[in-house]
Design a protein around this motif. Sequence first.
Motif, PDB file in Angstrom:
ATOM      1  N   LEU A 158      40.222  31.498  45.759  1.00  0.00           N
ATOM      2  CA  LEU A 158      40.532  32.761  45.268  1.00  0.00           C
ATOM      3  C   LEU A 158      40.169  32.877  43.848  1.00  0.00           C
ATOM      4  CD1 LEU A 158      44.359  32.700  46.559  1.00  0.00           C
ATOM      5  CD2 LEU A 158      42.480  34.175  47.213  1.00  0.00           C
ATOM      6  N   LEU A 159      40.052  32.067  43.174  1.00  0.00           N
ATOM      7  CA  LEU A 159      39.364  32.140  41.849  1.00  0.00           C
ATOM      8  C   LEU A 159      38.055  32.685  42.028  1.00  0.00           C
ATOM      9  CD1 LEU A 159      40.930  29.235  39.675  1.00  0.00           C
ATOM     10  CD2 LEU A 159      41.271  31.867  39.237  1.00  0.00           C
TER      11      LEU A 159
ATOM     12  N   SER B 131      37.655  36.416  42.597  1.00  0.00           N
ATOM     13  CA  SER B 131      38.402  37.180  41.540  1.00  0.00           C
ATOM     14  C   SER B 131      37.491  37.702  40.384  1.00  0.00           C
ATOM     15  CB  SER B 131      39.639  36.385  41.037  1.00  0.00           C
ATOM     16  OG  SER B 131      40.246  37.060  39.983  1.00  0.00           O
ATOM     17  N   ARG B 132      37.923  39.002  40.159  1.00  0.00           N
ATOM     18  CA  ARG B 132      37.195  39.502  38.904  1.00  0.00           C
ATOM     19  C   ARG B 132      38.377  39.463  37.682  1.00  0.00           C
ATOM     20  NH1 ARG B 132      36.829  44.842  37.223  1.00  0.00           N
ATOM     21  NH2 ARG B 132      35.391  45.365  35.887  1.00  0.00           N
ATOM     22  N   ARG B 133      39.429  39.715  38.209  1.00  0.00           N
ATOM     23  CA  ARG B 133      40.372  40.000  37.054  1.00  0.00           C
ATOM     24  C   ARG B 133      41.618  38.866  37.200  1.00  0.00           C
ATOM     25  NH1 ARG B 133      40.645  44.613  33.779  1.00  0.00           N
ATOM     26  NH2 ARG B 133      43.095  44.799  33.735  1.00  0.00           N
ATOM     27  N   PRO B 134      41.305  37.508  37.100  1.00  0.00           N
ATOM     28  CA  PRO B 134      42.343  36.547  37.519  1.00  0.00           C
ATOM     29  C   PRO B 134      43.047  36.632  36.224  1.00  0.00           C
ATOM     30  CG  PRO B 134      40.248  35.384  36.759  1.00  0.00           C
ATOM     31  CD  PRO B 134      39.860  36.987  36.800  1.00  0.00           C
TER      32      PRO B 134
ATOM     33  N   ASP C 278      43.460  40.886  40.001  1.00  0.00           N
ATOM     34  CA  ASP C 278      43.277  40.842  41.394  1.00  0.00           C
ATOM     35  C   ASP C 278      43.776  39.458  41.909  1.00  0.00           C
ATOM     36  OD1 ASP C 278      41.324  39.449  40.320  1.00  0.00           O
ATOM     37  OD2 ASP C 278      39.533  40.761  41.079  1.00  0.00           O
ATOM     38  N   LEU C 279      44.193  38.590  40.657  1.00  0.00           N
ATOM     39  CA  LEU C 279      44.773  37.495  41.455  1.00  0.00           C
ATOM     40  C   LEU C 279      45.726  36.850  40.323  1.00  0.00           C
ATOM     41  CD1 LEU C 279      44.840  34.599  42.928  1.00  0.00           C
ATOM     42  CD2 LEU C 279      43.082  33.771  41.697  1.00  0.00           C
TER      43      LEU C 279
ATOM     44  N   ASN D 218      53.088  42.425  40.726  1.00  0.00           N
ATOM     45  CA  ASN D 218      51.451  42.048  41.433  1.00  0.00           C
ATOM     46  C   ASN D 218      51.213  42.768  42.690  1.00  0.00           C
ATOM     47  OD1 ASN D 218      53.804  40.125  42.390  1.00  0.00           O
ATOM     48  ND2 ASN D 218      52.123  39.583  43.825  1.00  0.00           N
TER      49      ASN D 218
ATOM     50  N   THR E  86      48.797  42.039  44.540  1.00  0.00           N
ATOM     51  CA  THR E  86      47.611  41.117  45.314  1.00  0.00           C
ATOM     52  C   THR E  86      48.069  39.755  45.517  1.00  0.00           C
ATOM     53  OG1 THR E  86      45.322  40.345  45.248  1.00  0.00           O
ATOM     54  CG2 THR E  86      46.337  40.511  43.170  1.00  0.00           C
ATOM     55  N   HIS E  87      47.094  38.678  45.641  1.00  0.00           N
ATOM     56  CA  HIS E  87      47.812  37.082  45.974  1.00  0.00           C
ATOM     57  C   HIS E  87      48.360  36.914  44.724  1.00  0.00           C
ATOM     58  CE1 HIS E  87      45.792  36.629  49.670  1.00  0.00           C
ATOM     59  NE2 HIS E  87      44.576  37.109  49.228  1.00  0.00           N
TER      60      HIS E  87
ATOM     61  N   ALA F 252      34.932  35.105  35.498  1.00  0.00           N
ATOM     62  CA  ALA F 252      35.372  36.452  35.628  1.00  0.00           C
ATOM     63  C   ALA F 252      34.770  37.348  34.432  1.00  0.00           C
ATOM     64  CB  ALA F 252      36.908  36.561  35.904  1.00  0.00           C
TER      65      ALA F 252
END
Length: 524
Positions: free
Chosen positions: A195-196, A199-202, A261-262, A282, A284-285, A327
């Motif tokens: 997932l990382l 991801s663009r915005r963890p 996004d995570l 949240n 998303t995930h 990211a």
Amino acid sequence: MKRPLGAQISHALKDRGVDVIFGIPGVHNQEMYRGIEEAGIKHVLARHEQGAGFMADGYARATGNPGVAYVITGPGLCNIMTPIGQAYSDSVPMLVISSCLDETQLQRGQLHQMKDQRGAAETVADWSCQANDAKAAYGLIERAFEEFELSRPRPKHIQVPIARLEAEADPPPFPNQPGLHTKALPPDIAPVLSLLNISRRPLFILGGGARSNLWRQILTQLGAACFTTYAGRGMAGSGYALDFGAMLPRPGSAEIIASADLVVAVGAELAEVDLWRTHLGNSTHLVRIDLDPEVLADRHRASVKLQADGESFAQALWAVAEQVKPATGWTSREVAEVRTRWRREVDAERPGIVPVVDALRAAIPADTMIYSDMTQFAYVAKEVWDMAYPYHWHHPTGFGTLGYALPAGIGGAVARSGKPTAVIAGDYGFQYTLQELGTAVELGLSLPIIVWDNGKLKEIEDSMVRGQIAPNAVVAGNPDFCKLAEAFGARSAEPESLRNMQAAVRDAFDAPVPTLIRVKTDIL
């Protein structure tokens, strides 16, 4: 050699690394005091069992080792139940050992009698058990320390009948080999890594269970932003450009979390007292890492769950972090602008406190361990005061009891001999446990005690006004706190400016006894 079981219990605790016990002796538990000095354990005499419990709590938070308290049957156990409840709520390892009556079903009118002492303690402790012989006492102590090490740390209560404490007993067996904790390894975190990588915005949420000194490096490598819970403050260190701080309770934090996004929550309950709303935000995930299965199965319904401690997860993640392309979705300017807006919100909600918080922060060493009470000053500070080190600010977050700060600070100062410790309390809550000033003076603690004196229960008054209730029962006549402190043998100061307050705080760290510093709301 054989000794009374009460004495042997102290030896069993010493064998498990206990070097300080907090408590108050009485005729029912005096046998427990026979072995304390013999075992080479220091005893700290509290003025009230509630104080003894909070001292054990503060000691445990400062050291990471279980805090231990001895109390008597009945009222002694009842008095320490509030600290037990606080320790349960905040995941603090604490062991309370009490005496109990030998028989309660047939006889009535006995000294300190309760209908169900064990059951009463179980309502606030992780568990409460009675040891009817030496083997059971030793076994329950073994179980408690094993659970402190292997599972979510929470308070335990063991009670021993008076006749058993007085009876001769064989020495306790040497501590058994502790169990090995199952730790997260790089292969275990493969779903998180996947997932990382996309991801663009963890966004990481670091709670009190995130324990690791690797988080700053991990977040930097991943280009991740973060929030912390109040218990997780300092986990990323101060000055990390993508740190939103302990601002989860801000209504606007839900919007920020929705933009990620995570979301990865490590060692964080995400409970009411963390969020003050029902939904995290949240879209998303959500990944959860926690020791407690109950947390993993909560209403937030994480899509990826890993039962592990925060430290081993951080180590496993750091071992493979270079495999993740950093990211680029967060910017330091975005974070700074949001934090500036939230700081202004905090200042507007409780006017006049932020400048005092800033002045206090500038006056104390960065490695000061702070114990605070339920007071508006602490509520503001927890949001705007960035901590340089984790686990250096302790607050009764979950149970929310008044009177925590002073005795807990004493326990912390005992644990941190030679290191700076400070107490922050409100004028009303301070009066719950102010008698523990006597203990602090006896111990010769260089302890600054900042009392925020607004002359009322201001938070309750504000809440009543918001609820369109005419404020009632929120003003109480305060004593002269400075004279009261001096009557105990402590020092005192009542600064008239922020500069004078800073000087008083600095002097307090070098004083041979505690110093009460009364700070009034007109100090500005």
